[in-house]
Design an enzyme around this catalytic site. Structure first.
Site, mmCIF file in Angstrom:
data_model
loop_
_atom_site.group_PDB
_atom_site.id
_atom_site.type_symbol
_atom_site.label_atom_id
_atom_site.label_comp_id
_atom_site.label_asym_id
_atom_site.label_seq_id
_atom_site.Cartn_x
_atom_site.Cartn_y
_atom_site.Cartn_z
ATOM 1 C CD GLU A 288 -76.655 -6.979 3.725
ATOM 2 O OE1 GLU A 288 -76.195 -7.855 2.992
ATOM 3 O OE2 GLU A 288 -76.227 -6.780 4.880
ATOM 4 C CG HIS B 133 -75.670 -8.211 9.184
ATOM 5 N ND1 HIS B 133 -75.919 -9.432 8.601
ATOM 6 C CD2 HIS B 133 -75.137 -8.477 10.405
ATOM 7 C CE1 HIS B 133 -75.558 -10.387 9.422
ATOM 8 N NE2 HIS B 133 -75.082 -9.832 10.532
ATOM 9 C CB CYS C 50 -79.841 -8.911 5.430
ATOM 10 S SG CYS C 50 -78.592 -8.406 6.647
ATOM 11 C CB CYS D 160 -77.506 -13.393 6.389
ATOM 12 S SG CYS D 160 -78.114 -12.037 7.430
#
Length: 186
Positions: free
Chosen positions: A91, A89, A122, A119
């Site tokens: 992040e 992801h 993260c 999420c």
């Protein structure tokens, strides 16, 4: 600058859950909109650049940057497809780059800017990295773990908390996601 918080109706066009599922507006909720300062807007611009790069590679357009002492020390964009890695992801990619640049997995005092609400994974990475502040654009009613579904970063039961600023450039961040999913459906 002080933070002013107001509410507005849920923006179904910018809502990643509504866009991804192409469902009609079925839920209304208050969304926190906080006053944006110039520095937050500038760093969110960089995160939006990363999101556009992700979209150009046919990844879901999410971008993130880590800022320490006013400097961007890590950049990331979604790379799950390119890397065949479900943890890639934006992040997490930005936090990894920042930790490498800093020579330390602890990023105490750093700020994480991301185009969508993180999420749970993260948020966990931000907590373990000791990020001091999270600034995000669009809310994510399906997986948002900073404010929408959970408040993981502000949970007093944990040994670290992260200041959360929601809704910075949310219209632009949401529009980028909307355009991406609209093209996918076309």
């Amino acid at each position: 600058m002080g933070t002013r918080i107001s509410t507005r109706s849920h923006d179904h066009e910018a809502c990643i859950a509504c866009v991804a599922e192409h469902r009609p507006p079925a839920h209304d909720q208050a969304v926190r909109v906080e006053t944006v300062d110039a520095e937050d807007a500038r760093h969110m611009d960089v995160a939006l650049e990363e999101a556009r790069r992700a979209a150009a590679l046919d990844e879901v357009p999410v971008g993130a940057v880590v800022v320490l002492d006013g400097r961007v020390i890590g950049r990331g964009r979604n790379r799950m497809i390119a890397d065949s890695d479900p943890t890639a992801h934006a992040e997490v990619v930005a936090i990894r780059a920042a930790a490498e640049a800093a020579g330390n997995y602890r990023l105490t005092g750093a700020a994480l800017y991301t185009t969508i609400e993180p999420c749970a994974m993260c948020c966990g990475a931000a907590l373990h990295a000791r990020i001091g502040r999270l600034v995000y654009g669009a809310a994510d009613p399906k997986t948002g773990a900073a404010r929408t579904l959970y408040r993981l970063l502000e949970d007093a039961r944990l040994n670290h908390q992260v200041e959360v600023v929601a809704g910075v450039r949310s219209d632009e961040c949401g529009a980028l996601l909307s355009e991406f999913f609209h093209k996918k459906r076309s």
